[in-house]
Design a protein around this motif. Structure first.
Motif, PDB file in Angstrom:
ATOM      1  N   MET A 190       6.630 -22.922 -79.365  1.00  0.00           N
ATOM      2  CA  MET A 190       6.869 -22.329 -80.573  1.00  0.00           C
ATOM      3  C   MET A 190       7.354 -21.548 -81.410  1.00  0.00           C
ATOM      4  N   GLY A 191       6.909 -21.742 -82.736  1.00  0.00           N
ATOM      5  CA  GLY A 191       7.432 -21.302 -83.597  1.00  0.00           C
ATOM      6  C   GLY A 191       7.351 -20.106 -84.937  1.00  0.00           C
ATOM      7  N   PRO A 192       7.456 -19.978 -85.471  1.00  0.00           N
ATOM      8  CA  PRO A 192       7.722 -18.820 -87.111  1.00  0.00           C
ATOM      9  C   PRO A 192       5.864 -18.309 -86.466  1.00  0.00           C
ATOM     10  N   LEU A 193       5.119 -18.884 -86.698  1.00  0.00           N
ATOM     11  CA  LEU A 193       3.701 -18.928 -87.099  1.00  0.00           C
ATOM     12  C   LEU A 193       2.781 -17.911 -85.674  1.00  0.00           C
ATOM     13  N   ALA A 194       3.993 -18.491 -84.900  1.00  0.00           N
ATOM     14  CA  ALA A 194       3.144 -18.072 -83.568  1.00  0.00           C
ATOM     15  C   ALA A 194       3.797 -16.526 -83.183  1.00  0.00           C
ATOM     16  N   ARG A 219       2.394 -11.134 -84.606  1.00  0.00           N
ATOM     17  CA  ARG A 219       3.314  -9.895 -84.816  1.00  0.00           C
ATOM     18  C   ARG A 219       1.618  -8.564 -85.445  1.00  0.00           C
ATOM     19  N   ARG A 220       1.227  -9.453 -85.972  1.00  0.00           N
ATOM     20  CA  ARG A 220      -0.418  -9.344 -85.777  1.00  0.00           C
ATOM     21  C   ARG A 220      -1.423  -8.027 -84.702  1.00  0.00           C
ATOM     22  N   VAL A 221      -0.983  -8.485 -83.699  1.00  0.00           N
ATOM     23  CA  VAL A 221      -2.041  -7.521 -82.874  1.00  0.00           C
ATOM     24  C   VAL A 221      -1.204  -6.631 -81.980  1.00  0.00           C
TER      25      VAL A 221
END
Length: 223
Positions: A49-53, A58-60
């Motif tokens: 994974m990267g920053p998008l993961a 963080r959103r959930v």
């Protein structure tokens, strides 16, 4: 030095088709933080994974996001991971020739710094940066894949790191990652670990995430 016991489910073992829901289940089950393993296919033989993961996680969840960078040149991506929502960032002593500078960079970017030791790396490799970190992660398997067997010889290193931190009067956490389950968790806690990363034992448990999280906490309650 007695520190609060924390459980950090590793989403490396989660069902990625249900990732948001599984993170929510872990939080509801009493997880203390979410562990995110970032691998680059260079330092370790896998890509994850990267920053998008991190941004998606963080959103959930409102839990701290504990981001473990198993990558070369981590200093190049620290700002991106902090911007994505990382609470704590762990970097490997083996990939950071200027480890103190990288630790400073993490803190200046707004995250808590942590350093990591592979099984073959001695505790003394991080001695000089211990006053500057908020956590030390002792790998109890060789990094790169989930589901590996715990290496019992790492127990002594866990104790050594905890002893070095106590000698400094440091309240930094000692985290362990690799093969942690209801059998190995009491062993690492007895030797001084207080943050337990568990992937397979939680996200792939036959009884489900909630029951597995409760069982892991119960296994170390007496310690």
């Amino acid at each position: 030095m007695a520190l609060p016991l924390r459980i950090a489910p590793s989403i490396l073992a989660a069902d990625f088709t249900q990732l948001g829901d599984q993170i929510r289940q872990a939080e509801a089950a009493g997880a203390d933080q979410i562990h995110i393993d970032v691998m680059d296919g260079c330092f370790v033989p896998n890509i994850t994974m990267g920053p998008l993961a991190v941004e998606a996680a963080r959103r959930v969840t409102s839990l701290p996001l504990d981001v473990h960078l198993m990558i070369v040149h981590p200093e190049n991506l620290i700002p991106a991971f902090v911007a994505a929502g990382a609470t704590l960032i762990s970097v490997h002593a083996e990939t950071c020739p200027h480890l103190h500078r990288t630790v400073q960079q993490i803190r200046e970017a707004g995250a808590h710094p942590s350093v990591v030791l592979n099984p073959g790396t001695p505790a003394v490799a991080v001695k000089e940066v211990l006053p500057f970190v908020d956590m030390v992660l002792v790998m109890t398997v060789n990094p790169g894949f989930g589901g590996q067997a715990f290496i019992p010889q790492m127990l002594g290193k866990i104790g050594e790191i905890r002893g070095m931190l106590d000698a400094l009067g440091s309240t930094a956490d000692v985290q362990v990652d690799g093969g942690i389950d209801v059998t190995t968790a009491p062993q690492v806690v007895q030797h001084g670990a207080n943050v337990l990363v568990a992937g397979t034992a939680i996200f792939r448990a036959p009884d489900g995430i909630a029951a597995a999280t409760r069982a892991l906490r119960e296994a170390v309650r007496q310690w």
